[in-house]
Write a protein that holds these residues in place. Structure first.
Motif, PDB file in Angstrom:
ATOM      1  N   VAL A   7       0.837  -1.202   0.000  1.00 18.57           N
ATOM      2  CA  VAL A   7       0.000   0.000   0.000  1.00 18.57           C
ATOM      3  C   VAL A   7       0.867   1.245   0.000  1.00 18.57           C
ATOM      4  N   VAL A   8       1.881   1.258   0.879  1.00 14.32           N
ATOM      5  CA  VAL A   8       2.729   2.445   1.033  1.00 14.32           C
ATOM      6  C   VAL A   8       3.551   2.707  -0.222  1.00 14.32           C
ATOM      7  N   LYS A   9       3.859   1.648  -0.992  1.00 20.51           N
ATOM      8  CA  LYS A   9       4.696   1.809  -2.184  1.00 20.51           C
ATOM      9  C   LYS A   9       3.915   2.306  -3.397  1.00 20.51           C
ATOM     10  N   ASN A  10       2.659   2.656  -3.224  1.00 14.07           N
ATOM     11  CA  ASN A  10       1.919   3.115  -4.403  1.00 14.07           C
ATOM     12  C   ASN A  10       2.489   4.445  -4.882  1.00 14.07           C
ATOM     13  N   PRO A  11       2.403   4.714  -6.193  1.00 19.23           N
ATOM     14  CA  PRO A  11       3.109   5.865  -6.781  1.00 19.23           C
ATOM     15  C   PRO A  11       2.691   7.215  -6.222  1.00 19.23           C
ATOM     16  N   ILE A  12       1.443   7.344  -5.792  1.00 17.44           N
ATOM     17  CA  ILE A  12       0.994   8.632  -5.245  1.00 17.44           C
ATOM     18  C   ILE A  12       1.695   8.914  -3.918  1.00 17.44           C
ATOM     19  N   ILE A  13       1.792   7.883  -3.071  1.00 14.18           N
ATOM     20  CA  ILE A  13       2.459   8.058  -1.791  1.00 14.18           C
ATOM     21  C   ILE A  13       3.952   8.278  -1.994  1.00 14.18           C
ATOM     22  N   LEU A  14       4.564   7.518  -2.890  1.00 17.09           N
ATOM     23  CA  LEU A  14       5.996   7.670  -3.140  1.00 17.09           C
ATOM     24  C   LEU A  14       6.327   9.065  -3.656  1.00 17.09           C
ATOM     25  N   SER A  15       5.516   9.567  -4.595  1.00 18.77           N
ATOM     26  CA  SER A  15       5.773  10.903  -5.139  1.00 18.77           C
ATOM     27  C   SER A  15       5.561  11.980  -4.085  1.00 18.77           C
ATOM     28  N   THR A  16       4.596  11.741  -3.178  1.00 20.42           N
ATOM     29  CA  THR A  16       4.370  12.693  -2.083  1.00 20.42           C
ATOM     30  C   THR A  16       5.590  12.763  -1.166  1.00 20.42           C
ATOM     31  N   PHE A  17       6.091  11.589  -0.759  1.00 21.44           N
ATOM     32  CA  PHE A  17       7.256  11.567   0.130  1.00 21.44           C
ATOM     33  C   PHE A  17       8.520  12.064  -0.581  1.00 21.44           C
ATOM     34  N   ALA A  18       8.648  11.755  -1.877  1.00 22.04           N
ATOM     35  CA  ALA A  18       9.801  12.252  -2.641  1.00 22.04           C
ATOM     36  C   ALA A  18       9.763  13.778  -2.718  1.00 22.04           C
ATOM     37  N   GLY A  19       8.565  14.335  -2.904  1.00 16.40           N
ATOM     38  CA  GLY A  19       8.415  15.784  -2.921  1.00 16.40           C
ATOM     39  C   GLY A  19       8.783  16.404  -1.585  1.00 16.40           C
ATOM     40  N   ILE A  20       8.368  15.762  -0.488  1.00 17.26           N
ATOM     41  CA  ILE A  20       8.699  16.263   0.852  1.00 17.26           C
ATOM     42  C   ILE A  20      10.209  16.253   1.074  1.00 17.26           C
ATOM     43  N   LEU A  21      10.866  15.162   0.656  1.00 19.80           N
ATOM     44  CA  LEU A  21      12.320  15.069   0.804  1.00 19.80           C
ATOM     45  C   LEU A  21      13.022  16.160   0.004  1.00 19.80           C
ATOM     46  N   PHE A  22      12.555  16.403  -1.226  1.00 24.82           N
ATOM     47  CA  PHE A  22      13.186  17.438  -2.053  1.00 24.82           C
ATOM     48  C   PHE A  22      12.952  18.819  -1.451  1.00 24.82           C
TER      49      PHE A  22
END
Length: 315
Positions: free
Chosen positions: A164-179
């Motif tokens: 569930v956590v690896k879905n692309p919407i969640i990943l892109s959200t966390f990647a955006g937060i990291l950036f």
């Protein structure tokens, strides 16, 4: 009215999709392919772009999280407790409660809010989507607790949660937060690339929704379906609107929270119900009917919100 000029084109795209579904111009697989394209390509691109360009302090809006997340979890637990008293069945009660609160924030709320309000509404919609993922995880934990000993074919719970956590919407959200946390600036080339991709999200998602609409979804359990529709499309957004207003959120955050709550039941609910064999037909009917009826109720909520916060609807 300005509100109708903003909102009616959005619903016109849904109607266009529905009309095309009645012809043989496009194959029956078109809505599924468009949803996949939106889910795996367009939405991650737009979410990363918006979040990566945001001030890190704006990404963790505690009042919004408490108002939206608290309202959703509160409704979920109240319904679950009430159903447990009636059915005394944890699995069935969990699935019915989930159908009442799991909102399609990804495929419907995000493009709808982006179409009407632009980038300023995407950040709270992304936060709402993360909260919905947390609700999915909570639902799966309850269902695992209720599962019988016959679970040889089931994946371990941790693997399901990671899936569930690896879905692309969640990943892109966390990647955006990291950036955003890095303090770096996106190169113009990357920004333009992501902007072009993100601009296609509204048309693709809404057209696919229109093509997916079905009019023959009231097969059985009409009373349950009606009650879940009332909870999902009327009571839940009403409560979130009240809590958001009570929390003193800015108008755009109140609007984003309310619309994120007012969208139909997410298709993830059906996937979970099938996996655990807990009322999958009922959940499928709920998804179809909430999607159908939300074309009217969402317009109603937007009109109410326009009356309460007219300045938000003026670009």
């Amino acid at each position: 009215m300005d509100i109708l000029n903003l909102v009616l084109p959005v619903f016109a795209i849904i109607i266009t999709g529905y009309l095309f579904s009645k012809t043989s111009i496009l194959p029956e697989t078109t809505p599924a392919l468009l949803i996949q394209f939106t889910y795996f390509v367009l939405m991650p691109a737009l979410l990363f772009l918006v979040i990566a360009q945001e001030e890190i302090n704006n990404l963790f809006n505690l009042p919004f999280i408490l108002a939206f997340g608290g309202g959703v979890i509160g409704i979920y637990l109240i319904i679950l407790t009430f159903l447990l008293i009636i059915h005394k069945n944890l699995a069935t009660s969990t699935m019915l409660a989930a159908s009442c609160v799991l909102a399609n924030t990804g495929i419907i709320a995000l493009p709808l809010l982006h179409s009407i309000f632009g980038h300023k509404a995407l950040l709270p919609a992304a936060i709402a989507n993360v909260i919905m993922v947390i609700m999915i995880i909570i639902t799966m934990i309850f269902l695992e607790q209720a599962a019988h000993t016959k679970d040889e074919h089931k994946l371990p719970l941790l693997e399901k949660i990671l899936h569930v956590v690896k879905n692309p919407i969640i990943l892109s959200t966390f990647a955006g937060i990291l950036f955003a946390s890095s303090g770096l600036t996106l190169p113009t080339l990357i920004t333009n690339y992501l902007t072009i991709l993100g601009s296609a999200i509204t048309a693709c998602a809404l057209f696919a929704i229109g093509m997916s609409l079905k009019w023959s979804s009231f097969h059985h359990n009409e009373l349950n379906i009606l009650l879940i529709n009332l909870c999902k499309l009327i009571f839940m957004p009403g409560l979130i609107l009240y809590l958001s207003h009570l929390a003193g959120l800015s108008p755009i955050l109140v609007v984003a929270a309310t619309i994120s709550a007012a969208v139909p039941t997410a298709k993830n609910a059906y996937i979970i119900s099938e996996q655990y064999q807990q009322t999958p037909e009922l959940v499928s009917n709920v998804i179809s009917t909430t999607t159908l009826f939300s074309t009217l109720t969402l317009l109603g909520w937007l009109l109410i919100l326009h009356h309460m916060y007219p300045s938000v609807f003026h670009h």
